[in-house]
Design an enzyme around this catalytic site. Structure first.
Site, PDB file in Angstrom:
ATOM      1  N   CYS A  95       0.809  -1.224   0.000  1.00 39.81           N
ATOM      2  CA  CYS A  95       0.000   0.000   0.000  1.00 39.81           C
ATOM      3  C   CYS A  95       0.842   1.274   0.000  1.00 39.81           C
ATOM      4  O   CYS A  95       0.301   2.371  -0.122  1.00 39.81           O
ATOM      5  CB  CYS A  95      -0.975   0.002   1.173  1.00 39.81           C
ATOM      6  SG  CYS A  95      -2.273  -1.240   0.983  1.00 39.81           S
ATOM      7  N   HIS A 116     -12.056  11.011  -8.301  1.00 45.47           N
ATOM      8  CA  HIS A 116     -11.001  11.013  -9.307  1.00 45.47           C
ATOM      9  C   HIS A 116      -9.823  11.905  -8.912  1.00 45.47           C
ATOM     10  O   HIS A 116      -9.243  12.606  -9.749  1.00 45.47           O
ATOM     11  CB  HIS A 116     -11.556  11.385 -10.684  1.00 45.47           C
ATOM     12  CG  HIS A 116     -12.315  10.260 -11.299  1.00 45.47           C
ATOM     13  ND1 HIS A 116     -13.616   9.978 -10.954  1.00 45.47           N
ATOM     14  CD2 HIS A 116     -11.949   9.311 -12.192  1.00 45.47           C
ATOM     15  CE1 HIS A 116     -14.028   8.924 -11.620  1.00 45.47           C
ATOM     16  NE2 HIS A 116     -13.042   8.485 -12.373  1.00 45.47           N
ATOM     17  N   GLU A 144     -13.073   0.519   1.379  1.00 42.67           N
ATOM     18  CA  GLU A 144     -12.089   0.549   0.292  1.00 42.67           C
ATOM     19  C   GLU A 144     -12.296  -0.627  -0.644  1.00 42.67           C
ATOM     20  O   GLU A 144     -12.026  -0.532  -1.830  1.00 42.67           O
ATOM     21  CB  GLU A 144     -10.669   0.487   0.850  1.00 42.67           C
ATOM     22  CG  GLU A 144     -10.198   1.748   1.482  1.00 42.67           C
ATOM     23  CD  GLU A 144      -8.716   1.691   1.831  1.00 42.67           C
ATOM     24  OE1 GLU A 144      -8.061   0.654   1.576  1.00 42.67           O
ATOM     25  OE2 GLU A 144      -8.220   2.690   2.352  1.00 42.67           O
TER      26      GLU A 144
END
Length: 123
Positions: free
Chosen positions: A26, A70, A109
């Site tokens: 990550c 985005h 997530e």
């Protein structure tokens, strides 16, 4: 009568958890299709029959979600370390300003990973 209302929102974004241990996957830039559940809790208004109109919830929450959609979350002010936990707190801070009776923010997530937050302990 006390009720809980939940409205769900989605956004696409990327992040990198730069403080994760060396070698942790990550640490690299990666993206998610985030799901955010915004839950309000409180009394039903006997005159109108609801706690808050769903459209009014969306009017308050959608502009906040649009700040994240985005985007590279590390570059969003206040999200330099955009873990699920920090994202919950950031969303709480921004949504609670215009949403009375905010009870819980839940950020997913992935379909199997989520964080729930019910505001600061000193509130």
């Amino acid at each position: 009568m006390i009720v809980e209302l939940t409205k769900t929102y989605h956004f696409e974004a990327a992040h990198a958890l730069t403080r994760a241990p060396e070698g942790h996957r990550c640490r690299h830039i990666h993206g998610h299709t985030y799901q955010v559940d915004v839950t309000l809790r409180g009394p039903v208004d006997p005159d109108v029959g609801w706690l808050m109109d769903y459209g009014d919830i969306t009017a308050a929450v959608k502009p906040v979600i649009e700040l994240l959609d985005h985007q590279f979350l590390n570059e969003v002010e206040g999200l330099s370390q955009p873990t699920s936990e920090n994202l919950c707190a950031w969303l709480w801070d921004h949504i609670s300003r215009s949403t009375p009776h905010l009870w819980e923010i839940c950020v997913r997530e992935t379909p199997t990973s989520r964080c729930r937050y019910r505001g600061p302990l000193d509130a």
